[in-house]
Design a protein around this motif. Structure first.
Motif, PDB file in Angstrom:
ATOM      1  N   GLY A   1     -26.378  32.094  19.666  1.00 41.89           N
ATOM      2  CA  GLY A   1     -26.578  31.683  21.056  1.00 41.89           C
ATOM      3  C   GLY A   1     -25.842  30.416  21.439  1.00 41.89           C
ATOM      4  N   ILE A   2     -24.873  29.999  20.607  1.00 42.34           N
ATOM      5  CA  ILE A   2     -24.133  28.771  20.923  1.00 42.34           C
ATOM      6  C   ILE A   2     -22.841  29.148  21.649  1.00 42.34           C
ATOM      7  CG2 ILE A   2     -22.966  26.744  19.914  1.00 42.34           C
ATOM      8  CD1 ILE A   2     -24.947  27.241  17.471  1.00 42.34           C
ATOM      9  N   PRO A   3     -22.661  28.679  22.887  1.00 42.65           N
ATOM     10  CA  PRO A   3     -21.466  29.055  23.658  1.00 42.65           C
ATOM     11  C   PRO A   3     -20.171  28.563  23.013  1.00 42.65           C
ATOM     12  CG  PRO A   3     -23.087  27.916  25.034  1.00 42.65           C
ATOM     13  CD  PRO A   3     -23.542  27.782  23.629  1.00 42.65           C
ATOM     14  N   LYS A   4     -19.103  29.262  23.337  1.00 49.59           N
ATOM     15  CA  LYS A   4     -17.795  28.988  22.725  1.00 49.59           C
ATOM     16  C   LYS A   4     -17.351  27.541  22.925  1.00 49.59           C
ATOM     17  CE  LYS A   4     -13.289  31.124  22.272  1.00 49.59           C
ATOM     18  NZ  LYS A   4     -12.290  32.026  22.817  1.00 49.59           N
ATOM     19  N   LYS A   5     -17.637  26.989  24.116  1.00 48.50           N
ATOM     20  CA  LYS A   5     -17.136  25.627  24.396  1.00 48.50           C
ATOM     21  C   LYS A   5     -17.848  24.578  23.521  1.00 48.50           C
ATOM     22  CE  LYS A   5     -20.043  24.864  28.428  1.00 48.50           C
ATOM     23  NZ  LYS A   5     -20.127  24.725  29.847  1.00 48.50           N
ATOM     24  N   ILE A   6     -19.048  24.902  23.057  1.00 42.35           N
ATOM     25  CA  ILE A   6     -19.735  23.979  22.135  1.00 42.35           C
ATOM     26  C   ILE A   6     -19.338  24.311  20.698  1.00 42.35           C
ATOM     27  CG2 ILE A   6     -22.022  23.275  21.251  1.00 42.35           C
ATOM     28  CD1 ILE A   6     -23.126  23.852  24.065  1.00 42.35           C
ATOM     29  N   ALA A   7     -19.209  25.614  20.428  1.00 46.85           N
ATOM     30  CA  ALA A   7     -18.924  26.051  19.055  1.00 46.85           C
ATOM     31  C   ALA A   7     -17.525  25.642  18.593  1.00 46.85           C
ATOM     32  CB  ALA A   7     -19.079  27.568  18.959  1.00 46.85           C
ATOM     33  N   THR A   8     -16.561  25.656  19.510  1.00 49.03           N
ATOM     34  CA  THR A   8     -15.172  25.400  19.098  1.00 49.03           C
ATOM     35  C   THR A   8     -14.982  23.990  18.507  1.00 49.03           C
ATOM     36  OG1 THR A   8     -14.442  27.013  20.713  1.00 49.03           O
ATOM     37  CG2 THR A   8     -12.756  25.531  19.860  1.00 49.03           C
ATOM     38  N   PRO A   9     -15.437  22.911  19.197  1.00 48.12           N
ATOM     39  CA  PRO A   9     -15.277  21.582  18.555  1.00 48.12           C
ATOM     40  C   PRO A   9     -16.088  21.441  17.265  1.00 48.12           C
ATOM     41  CG  PRO A   9     -16.459  21.392  20.660  1.00 48.12           C
ATOM     42  CD  PRO A   9     -15.947  22.795  20.567  1.00 48.12           C
ATOM     43  N   ARG A  10     -17.251  22.120  17.217  1.00 47.53           N
ATOM     44  CA  ARG A  10     -18.046  22.070  15.985  1.00 47.53           C
ATOM     45  C   ARG A  10     -17.295  22.740  14.837  1.00 47.53           C
ATOM     46  NH1 ARG A  10     -24.255  24.021  16.625  1.00 47.53           N
ATOM     47  NH2 ARG A  10     -24.776  22.609  18.314  1.00 47.53           N
ATOM     48  N   ALA A  11     -16.707  23.898  15.153  1.00 45.83           N
ATOM     49  CA  ALA A  11     -15.952  24.634  14.129  1.00 45.83           C
ATOM     50  C   ALA A  11     -14.777  23.788  13.652  1.00 45.83           C
ATOM     51  CB  ALA A  11     -15.460  25.958  14.703  1.00 45.83           C
ATOM     52  N   GLU A  12     -14.134  23.095  14.593  1.00 52.21           N
ATOM     53  CA  GLU A  12     -12.992  22.242  14.228  1.00 52.21           C
ATOM     54  C   GLU A  12     -13.423  21.172  13.232  1.00 52.21           C
ATOM     55  OE1 GLU A  12     -10.897  20.539  17.575  1.00 52.21           O
ATOM     56  OE2 GLU A  12      -9.916  19.039  16.299  1.00 52.21           O
ATOM     57  N   GLN A  13     -14.561  20.529  13.537  1.00 55.71           N
ATOM     58  CA  GLN A  13     -15.043  19.459  12.664  1.00 55.71           C
ATOM     59  C   GLN A  13     -15.369  19.980  11.258  1.00 55.71           C
ATOM     60  OE1 GLN A  13     -18.755  17.677  13.936  1.00 55.71           O
ATOM     61  NE2 GLN A  13     -18.887  16.624  11.967  1.00 55.71           N
ATOM     62  N   ILE A  14     -16.060  21.119  11.198  1.00 58.72           N
ATOM     63  CA  ILE A  14     -16.465  21.666   9.891  1.00 58.72           C
ATOM     64  C   ILE A  14     -15.245  22.136   9.101  1.00 58.72           C
ATOM     65  CG2 ILE A  14     -17.838  23.450   8.730  1.00 58.72           C
ATOM     66  CD1 ILE A  14     -19.681  23.421  11.215  1.00 58.72           C
ATOM     67  N   LEU A  15     -14.328  22.804   9.800  1.00 62.16           N
ATOM     68  CA  LEU A  15     -13.135  23.310   9.100  1.00 62.16           C
ATOM     69  C   LEU A  15     -12.289  22.150   8.574  1.00 62.16           C
ATOM     70  CD1 LEU A  15     -12.107  26.307  11.406  1.00 62.16           C
ATOM     71  CD2 LEU A  15     -13.106  26.433   9.122  1.00 62.16           C
ATOM     72  N   LYS A  16     -12.254  21.046   9.321  1.00 63.50           N
ATOM     73  CA  LYS A  16     -11.517  19.875   8.848  1.00 63.50           C
ATOM     74  C   LYS A  16     -12.187  19.290   7.607  1.00 63.50           C
ATOM     75  CE  LYS A  16      -9.096  18.400  13.006  1.00 63.50           C
ATOM     76  NZ  LYS A  16      -9.137  17.595  14.225  1.00 63.50           N
TER      77      LYS A  16
END
Lengths: 243, 256
Positions: free
Chosen positions: A107-122
């Motif tokens: 239920g997490i929208p893309k605009k919130i998920a994308t920066p989170r994904a960036e941080q975790i992937l980094k």
């Protein structure tokens, strides 16, 4: 300290008649890094499957942060992140899409998920590979992708089912540091592993499952002292040899 | 319905739509190619030697049937292949371990099937303009029958995907059920041309109502009351979705 996971008399008998769990009970405190050990086929993955909804229990109860799995399974699942033993992402999808889509299921929208994904992937050293399809990743990278996917919805309880299987020593050490950091930040973690050195180094308490029942449980150091074992591996072997 | 449910549905729909366009050579092009050949051979070459059917040229009669045929096969195959593929690779577990509700998961997959059915249907419709003048007599009926057909066959595809244990199981229904029912559903001929016995038998085939209703929307030709067609298909869709949802809630083939 409150209880993160409470399991009472948990049972699972598969349609084939195999009894994978025969009345398992234990608690995990909030903020713990807890080891769940046992030989192949002992019932560890079945237990994790029950908590994540992939396996239907045949008896007993489980609560996660006080929420009953039977009454509010969706709420329980929203608090859990799982890193499975096997790679279970689409081999055709890009790394970034796998992580962002996983957030969407929570239920997490893309605009919130994308920066989170960036941080975790980094943090996990996968950012450079964000646009690569998952099938092109090395084994170690795939393991890290599973971890990234499990963390994107910021779970309170993380289930790591043999996260370091098939990973080289350097990467395993990096993974340990990452897991310890997560735990220090407040995530309760349950770790299953066949690398007992890993469990001894990372965890304080342990449950040892043997053929669907708990053979031993408690503080790792105390259990080792009780039996005079020099290492968790010695202790594990002595328990598994018991008839 | 919560905000989280909507995000979950959007995620599956976006993922499915992205897949459809990413592999468009597999998902969109084959049907367009096949139906173009039908237009050339049956509509142009053979059709020009036939008289009018139902008060219109044979090729104009053929267009709605071929559009519908494309929508049916594509909505079905999109859901069955995508869902079975996710089961086979175990990537379906990404959704199963999440708090996503069964109805939201089903809606996402059905939406993907509808997107592909409608996209391919429209592509075939556009191609038909090269062979016969484009005309939509009743736009509401045109869209209603196209959409409800895609929903129904997406739901059938999901059902097939849940039962499929190996790749062979994915191909069985399209080959032995879907293709015969489609060809016998009035794509190439009007049901009214059949002898009374076979006409009665044909009305047991749900595809007859889909093509007939769509043909009405397209060119004002119909062999059965349109409202009856619309209601029958709505009921078929409701039953198919209810069965899918029931199996999904039970975790059929998904949760051990």
């Amino acid at each position: 300290m409150s209880i993160a996971l409470s399991i009472n008399n948990l049972e699972k008998t598969y349609a084939t008649g195999t009894k994978a769990l025969k009345g398992v009970s234990f608690n995990v405190e909030e903020g713990e890094l807890f080891a769940l050990l046992g030989a192949n086929g002992a019932g560890k993955t079945t237990l994790i499957g029950i908590l994540t909804g992939l396996v239907k229990k045949t008896g007993g109860t489980a609560t996660v942060f006080g929420i009953d799995l039977d009454k509010e399974p969706e709420k329980v699942r929203s608090m859990i992140g799982v890193v499975p033993q096997e790679f279970n992402f689409s081999i055709w999808e890009k790394v970034i899409d796998i992580v962002v889509d996983a957030a969407g299921y929570y239920g997490i929208p893309k605009k919130i998920a994308t920066p989170r994904a960036e941080q975790i992937l980094k943090e996990l050293g996968l950012w450079e590979k964000r646009n690569a399809t998952s099938r092109t990743l090395s084994g170690g990278m795939k393991r890290r992708l599973l971890i990234a996917r499990a963390l994107v919805h910021q779970p309170k309880l993380l289930l790591l089912d043999e996260p370091s299987a098939g990973v080289d020593v350097e990467l395993r050490r990096e993974m340990w540091l990452f897991v310890q950091k997560l735990n220090a930040e407040g995530t309760t973690i349950i770790l299953t592993t066949h690398y007992l050195e890993e469990a001894e180094r990372l965890c304080k308490n342990v449950v040892l499952i043997k053929e669907g029942v708990i053979a031993e449980q408690g503080n790792i150091k105390e259990l080792m002292a009780k039996t005079g074992a020099q290492s968790l591996e010695d202790f594990y072997l002595s328990v598994n040899k018991r008839v | 319905m919560t905000r989280a449910d909507i995000v979950g549905i959007q995620t599956i729909t976006r993922k499915e739509t992205h897949r459809i366009f990413r592999i468009w050579i597999q998902t969109i092009l084959p049907s367009v190619m096949t139906q173009t050949l039908y237009f050339i051979i049956f509509g142009g070459l053979i059709g020009s030697r036939l008289g009018n059917v139902g008060g219109t040229s044979y090729i104009a009669f053929l267009v709605p049937g071929l559009v519908m045929m494309s929508a049916i096969t594509n909505s079905f195959s999109n859901v069955v292949s995508s869902f079975f593929g996710a089961k086979f690779q175990k990537s379906i577990e990404e959704i199963l371990v999440s708090p996503m509700k069964p109805w939201a998961m089903l809606t996402g997959y059905l939406s993907g099937g509808v997107v592909r059915g409608v996209v391919v249907g429209f592509a075939v419709f556009l191609v038909s303009a090269f062979f016969t003048p484009m005309h939509i007599a009743h736009p509401f009926s045109f869209f209603y029958f196209l959409l409800i057909t895609c929903v129904i066959f997406s739901a059938f595809g999901f059902f097939n995907g849940m039962f499929a244990k190996k790749f062979d199981d994915v191909g069985l229904i399209p080959t032995f059920v879907l293709t015969p029912l489609t060809y016998l559903g009035g794509v190439f001929y009007s049901i009214t041309l059949l002898p009374p016995f076979w006409r009665t038998v044909s009305y047991a085939n749900p595809i007859v109502y889909m093509i007939d209703g769509f043909r009405y929307g397209f060119s004002d030709i119909s062999s059965a009351p349109v409202l009856t067609n619309a209601i029958i298909l709505l009921l078929v869709a409701a039953v198919a979705i209810a069965i899918d949802l029931h199996l999904l809630k039970k975790g059929f083939g998904l949760r051990s």
